[in-house]
Design an enzyme around this catalytic site. Sequence first.
Site, short mmCIF file in Angstrom:
data_model
loop_
_atom_site.label_atom_id
_atom_site.label_comp_id
_atom_site.label_asym_id
_atom_site.label_seq_id
_atom_site.Cartn_x
_atom_site.Cartn_y
_atom_site.Cartn_z
N THR A 185 32.79 35.43 39.01
CA THR A 185 31.34 35.42 39.26
C THR A 185 31.00 34.40 40.35
O THR A 185 30.21 34.68 41.25
CB THR A 185 30.58 35.10 37.94
OG1 THR A 185 30.96 36.08 36.98
CG2 THR A 185 29.08 35.13 38.14
N ASN A 234 35.23 48.18 35.80
CA ASN A 234 35.50 47.54 34.51
C ASN A 234 35.09 48.38 33.30
O ASN A 234 35.49 48.09 32.18
CB ASN A 234 34.81 46.17 34.44
CG ASN A 234 33.34 46.26 34.79
OD1 ASN A 234 32.98 46.69 35.90
ND2 ASN A 234 32.49 45.87 33.87
N SER A 294 40.01 36.82 38.61
CA SER A 294 39.68 35.97 37.46
C SER A 294 40.93 35.73 36.60
O SER A 294 41.72 36.65 36.38
CB SER A 294 38.61 36.69 36.64
OG SER A 294 38.27 35.92 35.54
N HIS A 303 41.13 34.91 33.32
CA HIS A 303 41.17 35.29 31.90
C HIS A 303 41.38 36.77 31.63
O HIS A 303 41.35 37.20 30.48
CB HIS A 303 39.94 34.74 31.16
CG HIS A 303 38.63 35.38 31.52
ND1 HIS A 303 38.03 36.29 30.70
CD2 HIS A 303 37.80 35.21 32.58
CE1 HIS A 303 36.87 36.66 31.25
NE2 HIS A 303 36.72 36.01 32.39
N THR A 352 35.69 18.97 41.97
CA THR A 352 37.08 18.58 41.69
C THR A 352 37.87 19.78 41.19
O THR A 352 37.43 20.49 40.29
CB THR A 352 37.09 17.45 40.64
OG1 THR A 352 36.25 16.40 41.13
CG2 THR A 352 38.49 16.91 40.41
N CYS A 398 31.05 42.99 28.99
CA CYS A 398 31.69 41.76 29.44
C CYS A 398 31.01 40.67 28.65
O CYS A 398 31.58 39.67 28.29
CB CYS A 398 31.44 41.53 30.91
SG CYS A 398 32.69 42.30 31.88
N1 PLP Z 1 33.87 41.58 37.95
C1 PLP Z 1 34.44 42.39 37.05
C2 PLP Z 1 34.81 43.77 37.46
C3 PLP Z 1 34.67 41.95 35.75
O1 PLP Z 1 35.23 42.77 34.86
C4 PLP Z 1 34.29 40.63 35.41
C5 PLP Z 1 34.44 40.12 34.04
O2 PLP Z 1 34.28 40.74 33.08
C6 PLP Z 1 33.72 39.81 36.38
C7 PLP Z 1 33.51 40.32 37.64
C8 PLP Z 1 33.33 38.38 36.08
O3 PLP Z 1 34.48 37.58 35.98
P1 PLP Z 1 34.42 36.06 35.45
O4 PLP Z 1 34.31 36.14 33.97
O5 PLP Z 1 35.71 35.45 35.89
O6 PLP Z 1 33.27 35.42 36.10
#
Ligand code: PLP
Length: 388
Positions: A87, A162, A217, A219, A255, A339
């Site tokens: 994000t 996603n 990302s 995670h 940092t 999400c």
């Molecule tokens: N973009 C997509 C396609 C995602 O699936 C996600 C997270 O679910 C994000 C952006 C956001 O990622 P983050 O949680 O690292 O900010």
Amino acid sequence: MIPTLQNKVNICVIIIMDLYFDNAATTKISKRALEAYNETAMEFWANPSSVHTPGLNAKKKLEEERSRIASLMGITPTSLFFTSGATESIGSVISSLLFTTPGKIIISKIEHEAVASWLSILKQYGWKTAELKAKGGFVDPESLKAELTPDTKFVAIMAVNNVTGAIEPIKELVSVVREYEKTSSKRRIFFFSDSVQALGKIDYNPAALDIDGASFSGHKINGPRGIGMLYLKNPSAFRPLSAAGGQEKGKRGGTENLPAIASLRAALEEWMDGREEKNAAVSEMKKIIVSELKELGYDILSPEKSSPYIISFASKLPSEVFTRMLSDKGAYVSSGSACSNNAKGEGEKILLGMGVKPERARNAVRVSLSNSTTQEECEELIRIIKEC
Ligand code: PLP
């Protein structure tokens, strides 16, 4: 309720099996990634910007980690910047447009909110915006071509969706933009691709695709939360709204989260080790789940060309009801995108953007796998779905 043998068996299953099928939302951190986090936090605790010996050691470690990650991704270390998550990577690139004279930005109707939420802000600052439909899940390069105008400055189309897992035709989309630049536009158009769901899950290299910027990302690949990456083909052309402390060569102040960076490297290394075999195994599991769901009469919403890790289908009940029923039986999937519950309706919006009828979009359920998902877990999930 009179306890039948079947009920007792079900109770047993709930206790011994946690069926986690929401890996597109987040994955469980791996043991190796967690160990790397702890070791780095204990050994390289100093600030990498400090000029004393522990600081210099931390800086050396940071650059080593960057090189190792870049090599795993097939890109140069100088094109890779660490952020707090995708994000932030997306926000820093799109918000930098506010420094420039307004032009036109084109995105797709199936972008994650991390991208889509910027449209209304840019509009307030005089930007023209266009959202491309994604019929059947895919952005048509011809529709992108039709929207390109001399004032187009920015295009953002995700690599893997996603919600449905659709793999977008990025190569063709980039080439439409590059062709347009040659013939009708005097400036380079920045092509950004949110690549969160692509990393390690499909064959993907932003440099080879001639993309200008991409977000990743930690995670989503068994790494920790709070760590993300930004790929920039030409970093010198990027000026963030704020460089703050000047870290990350002035592209991202603050940092550096060295333990999380080392942890992400460990997760990525583990993920990439035997990646093709692991992805093939996940693909087989997806085939089994899809075929069982079809047999049960469910509509599959994921298109054929989609990530092996994501299955979207229309259940016969509103998705919140169905996912709750599954959750009560120990099977954890998500409704739509989910999400987060904070962006309610996001999945539905994406499905509508690809032409799914509203009543089917409302019933959409996402099952998302990890490379540690087992066949038994898939069979158990199907059994629970049948029961529901
Ligand atoms: N973009 C997509 C396609 C995602 O699936 C996600 C997270 O679910 C994000 C952006 C956001 O990622 P983050 O949680 O690292 O900010």
